[in-house]
Scaffold this motif. Structure first.
Motif, PDB file in Angstrom:
ATOM      1  N   VAL A 344       8.855  11.987  -5.469  1.00 51.76           N
ATOM      2  CA  VAL A 344       9.081  11.191  -4.261  1.00 51.76           C
ATOM      3  C   VAL A 344       7.843  10.350  -3.944  1.00 51.76           C
ATOM      4  O   VAL A 344       7.945   9.171  -3.596  1.00 51.76           O
ATOM      5  CB  VAL A 344       9.435  12.111  -3.079  1.00 51.76           C
ATOM      6  CG1 VAL A 344       9.499  11.301  -1.777  1.00 51.76           C
ATOM      7  CG2 VAL A 344      10.772  12.813  -3.328  1.00 51.76           C
ATOM      8  N   ASP A 345       6.653  10.960  -4.067  1.00 53.05           N
ATOM      9  CA  ASP A 345       5.422  10.218  -3.785  1.00 53.05           C
ATOM     10  C   ASP A 345       5.257   9.028  -4.734  1.00 53.05           C
ATOM     11  O   ASP A 345       4.757   7.964  -4.332  1.00 53.05           O
ATOM     12  CB  ASP A 345       4.207  11.138  -3.907  1.00 53.05           C
ATOM     13  CG  ASP A 345       4.054  12.046  -2.689  1.00 53.05           C
ATOM     14  OD1 ASP A 345       4.652  11.728  -1.639  1.00 53.05           O
ATOM     15  OD2 ASP A 345       3.355  13.072  -2.800  1.00 53.05           O
ATOM     16  N   GLU A 346       5.671   9.214  -5.975  1.00 51.19           N
ATOM     17  CA  GLU A 346       5.582   8.136  -6.955  1.00 51.19           C
ATOM     18  C   GLU A 346       6.473   6.955  -6.554  1.00 51.19           C
ATOM     19  O   GLU A 346       6.058   5.795  -6.606  1.00 51.19           O
ATOM     20  CB  GLU A 346       6.005   8.683  -8.319  1.00 51.19           C
ATOM     21  CG  GLU A 346       5.778   7.758  -9.487  1.00 51.19           C
ATOM     22  CD  GLU A 346       6.119   8.436 -10.808  1.00 51.19           C
ATOM     23  OE1 GLU A 346       5.842   7.829 -11.860  1.00 51.19           O
ATOM     24  OE2 GLU A 346       6.660   9.565 -10.797  1.00 51.19           O
ATOM     25  N   GLY A 349       5.069   5.257  -3.371  1.00 47.20           N
ATOM     26  CA  GLY A 349       3.949   4.384  -3.710  1.00 47.20           C
ATOM     27  C   GLY A 349       4.415   3.073  -4.306  1.00 47.20           C
ATOM     28  O   GLY A 349       3.871   2.001  -3.993  1.00 47.20           O
ATOM     29  N   ALA A 350       5.430   3.143  -5.168  1.00 48.90           N
ATOM     30  CA  ALA A 350       5.956   1.914  -5.780  1.00 48.90           C
ATOM     31  C   ALA A 350       6.605   1.020  -4.734  1.00 48.90           C
ATOM     32  O   ALA A 350       6.434  -0.206  -4.752  1.00 48.90           O
ATOM     33  CB  ALA A 350       6.959   2.272  -6.872  1.00 48.90           C
ATOM     34  N   VAL A 351       7.356   1.616  -3.801  1.00 51.60           N
ATOM     35  CA  VAL A 351       7.999   0.839  -2.738  1.00 51.60           C
ATOM     36  C   VAL A 351       6.957   0.134  -1.883  1.00 51.60           C
ATOM     37  O   VAL A 351       7.063  -1.075  -1.606  1.00 51.60           O
ATOM     38  CB  VAL A 351       8.889   1.750  -1.866  1.00 51.60           C
ATOM     39  CG1 VAL A 351       9.345   1.013  -0.607  1.00 51.60           C
ATOM     40  CG2 VAL A 351      10.101   2.236  -2.654  1.00 51.60           C
ATOM     41  N   LEU A 352       5.945   0.868  -1.457  1.00 54.53           N
ATOM     42  CA  LEU A 352       4.917   0.269  -0.596  1.00 54.53           C
ATOM     43  C   LEU A 352       4.147  -0.819  -1.338  1.00 54.53           C
ATOM     44  O   LEU A 352       3.780  -1.844  -0.745  1.00 54.53           O
ATOM     45  CB  LEU A 352       3.958   1.354  -0.100  1.00 54.53           C
ATOM     46  CG  LEU A 352       4.580   2.415   0.818  1.00 54.53           C
ATOM     47  CD1 LEU A 352       3.530   3.454   1.215  1.00 54.53           C
ATOM     48  CD2 LEU A 352       5.203   1.781   2.056  1.00 54.53           C
ATOM     49  N   ALA A 353       3.914  -0.619  -2.633  1.00 53.41           N
ATOM     50  CA  ALA A 353       3.193  -1.630  -3.412  1.00 53.41           C
ATOM     51  C   ALA A 353       4.010  -2.915  -3.530  1.00 53.41           C
ATOM     52  O   ALA A 353       3.464  -4.020  -3.412  1.00 53.41           O
ATOM     53  CB  ALA A 353       2.874  -1.083  -4.802  1.00 53.41           C
ATOM     54  N   VAL A 354       5.322  -2.778  -3.743  1.00 53.37           N
ATOM     55  CA  VAL A 354       6.170  -3.978  -3.840  1.00 53.37           C
ATOM     56  C   VAL A 354       6.246  -4.673  -2.486  1.00 53.37           C
ATOM     57  O   VAL A 354       6.158  -5.904  -2.402  1.00 53.37           O
ATOM     58  CB  VAL A 354       7.578  -3.613  -4.354  1.00 53.37           C
ATOM     59  CG1 VAL A 354       8.499  -4.830  -4.285  1.00 53.37           C
ATOM     60  CG2 VAL A 354       7.512  -3.107  -5.786  1.00 53.37           C
ATOM     61  N   LEU A 355       6.384  -3.906  -1.402  1.00 55.63           N
ATOM     62  CA  LEU A 355       6.428  -4.519  -0.068  1.00 55.63           C
ATOM     63  C   LEU A 355       5.128  -5.255   0.239  1.00 55.63           C
ATOM     64  O   LEU A 355       5.138  -6.356   0.812  1.00 55.63           O
ATOM     65  CB  LEU A 355       6.686  -3.441   0.994  1.00 55.63           C
ATOM     66  CG  LEU A 355       8.087  -2.804   0.993  1.00 55.63           C
ATOM     67  CD1 LEU A 355       8.163  -1.705   2.054  1.00 55.63           C
ATOM     68  CD2 LEU A 355       9.165  -3.851   1.245  1.00 55.63           C
ATOM     69  N   GLU A 356       4.006  -4.678  -0.138  1.00 59.15           N
ATOM     70  CA  GLU A 356       2.712  -5.329   0.074  1.00 59.15           C
ATOM     71  C   GLU A 356       2.618  -6.611  -0.731  1.00 59.15           C
ATOM     72  O   GLU A 356       2.104  -7.632  -0.263  1.00 59.15           O
ATOM     73  CB  GLU A 356       1.580  -4.379  -0.312  1.00 59.15           C
ATOM     74  CG  GLU A 356       0.193  -4.975  -0.166  1.00 59.15           C
ATOM     75  CD  GLU A 356      -0.142  -5.385   1.267  1.00 59.15           C
ATOM     76  OE1 GLU A 356      -0.908  -6.343   1.451  1.00 59.15           O
ATOM     77  OE2 GLU A 356       0.402  -4.740   2.203  1.00 59.15           O
TER      78      GLU A 356
END
Length: 363
Positions: A344-346, A349-356
Motif C-alpha cells: 500500500v505504501d508503494e 508513494g506512486a500516487v503522490l509522486a504523479v500528483l506532484e
C-alpha cells in the motif's frame, strides 16, 4: 453469450473451419475504400486500444463508413469512439446475421488468437481481408499480419493497417477516446460534493482473480489519501459493489454498479489520476489522457502497460511473470505473489509522486 462458451466453440468449430475453408482470393479495390468492417471480440481493453487505429482509418479515408462487430462485454466501449456508423454484437444473432450478409470493401479482424472471428472475416463479402497470422487463421486473410507478444497492443492494431498504406504514427500518444456529452452531465450529479475538487479514481476489479490487488488494500490506500485531503472515488460495475463498499467505509465515494461504461469513463475523465490493475478501465483512462498508476503481475506489461505521459507502472517482475499469453492466465500456484507483494505504501508513494508531477508540470 458466455465468453467461456465462445472459447469452447472456437476450439472445436473455429479450429476445424479455419483449417478446411478455402483461402480467399484478393480482389482489387478502389483506391479509397467506402466501407470497412472491423471485428473486435474480447474485452474492454482491446476495444479501447483499437481506437487509435480507427482514428487513423477515419483520417486517411474521410467519409468512410466503419462498422464494428463486437461482443456484449465490450460493445459499450465503442460509444467512446466518435464517427462510427454502427456497432453490432457478435453474440447477439439478430445483430450478427445482418453483418454476415453485408458486403464491404475491407474487413479487418483484430482478434489475436481465436479463429471464429477469422472465419467470419472470410465469409463476409470483401475484396481485402486483413488479420493476425497467429495460427491457422492466417489462411483466411488476403493479408495476414505478424503479431508480437512484446509490442504495445495499440501498435499491434495499427500494424493491421499497413496493407492499406496507413502508418498512423503518434495516434496512440495522445487522447484517443471521448466521453458523450449526456454521460458527462450525469456524472456531475453523481459526484456530489466532490464536483470541482481534485480526486483520485480507484478501480479494484479485474477479469481474473490473479490480477486483483484486493479490496482491503484499496481501502487502506483510500484512507491514506483521504487523510491528506485527497478525494477518492471508486468506479466499477456490479461485480465491484462489495469492494466499493469496503473502500467507502475508509472514506471514499463508491459509484460501483451505478454507472454504465460511458459514465464510468466520464468519472475517470473528471479525476486527477486512476489507480488500477491490468484492466480495460485502465486503458480507458489512458485513452482519455488521464494519468495512471497501474499494478501489473500476470499480465504482459510490455504489451498492455501505459506508455509516456504521466503514467507509473508498478511491476515486481518476478521470474514467473508475466504468465499470460493470448489472454490466458494459468492458475497460480503461488497465490499471485506478483500482485500480493505490491504494498500500500508503494502505491501511495506512486500516487503522490504523479500528483506532484501534475501540479509542477501541468499539461
Amino acid at each position: 453469450m458466455n465468453p467461456r462458451l465462445l472459447k469452447l466453440i472456437d476450439s472445436v468449430v473455429g479450429r476445424t473451419a479455419a483449417a478446411i475453408i478455402p483461402p480467399p482470393s484478393l480482389v482489387l479495390q478502389p483506391h479509397l475504400p467506402k466501407s470497412i468492417l472491423v471485428i473486435r471480440p474480447g474485452g474492454i481493453g482491446d476495444a479501447a486500444l483499437l481506437a487509435p487505429a480507427l482514428h487513423a482509418l477515419q483520417r486517411s479515408y474521410p467519409g468512410v463508413s466503419i462498422d464494428i462487430l463486437a461482443e456484449r462485454r465490450n460493445a459499450g466501449a465503442f460509444a467512446l469512439c466518435p464517427g462510427l456508423r454502427s456497432v453490432s454484437r457478435y453474440d447477439v444473432p439478430a445483430e450478427f446475421f445482418p453483418v454476415l450478409r453485408s458486403s464491404y470493401d475491407v474487413v479487418i479482424d483484430t482478434e489475436q488468437w481465436h479463429r471464429l472471428s477469422a472465419v467470419v472475416a472470410r465469409i463476409v463479402r470483401a475484396g481485402i481481408k486483413i488479420g493476425f497470422a497467429t495460427n491457422e487463421r492466417r489462411r483466411l486473410f488476403t493479408h495476414p499480419i505478424p503479431y508480437e507478444q512484446d509490442d504495445y497492443e495499440a501498435d499491434s492494431f495499427m500494424r493491421l493497417l499497413t496493407p492499406l498504406g496507413i502508418r498512423g504514427e503518434g495516434e496512440a500518444e495522445c487522447s484517443f477516446l471521448a466521453v458523450p456529452a449526456r454521460d458527462a452531465e450525469l456524472v456531475d450529479q453523481l459526484l456530489g460534493g466532490l464536483k470541482g475538487r481534485r480526486f483520485v479514481a480507484l478501480f479494484p476489479g479485474a477479469s481474473i482473480a490473479e490480477r486483483r490487488w484486493g479490496a482491503e488494500r484499496f481501502a487502506s490506500l483510500a484512507a491514506l489519501l483521504v487523510q491528506r485531503g485527497i478525494g477518492v472515488v471508486v468506479v466499477g460495475g456490479e461485480s465491484e459493489r462489495a469492494a466499493g463498499r469496503t473502500v467507502e467505509a475508509a472514506g471514499g465515494l463508491s459509484l460501483c454498479g451505478r454507472t454504465g461504461l460511458a459514465a464510468t469513463a466520464a468519472v475517470i475523465g473528471r479525476s486527477a489520476l486512476l489507480v488500477s490493475g491490468d484492466s480495460g478501465i485502465l486503458h480507458i483512462a489512458v485513452g482519455l489522457g488521464i494519468p495512471t498508476v497501474s499494478l501489473f503481475g500476470p499480465g504482459r506489461a510490455k504489451k498492455w502497460a501505459p506508455r509516456n505521459g504521466y503514467h507509473t507502472v508498478i511491476n515486481k517482475e518476478l521470474p514467473c511473470s508475466p504468465c499470460t499469453t493470448f489472454g490466458y492466465t494459468p492458475k497460480c500456484p503461488g497465490n499471485a505473489r506478483c500482485m500480493a507483494d505490491i504494498t500500500v505504501d508503494e502505491v501511495k508513494g506512486a500516487v503522490l509522486a504523479v500528483l506532484e508531477k501534475i501540479i509542477s508540470h501541468p499539461k
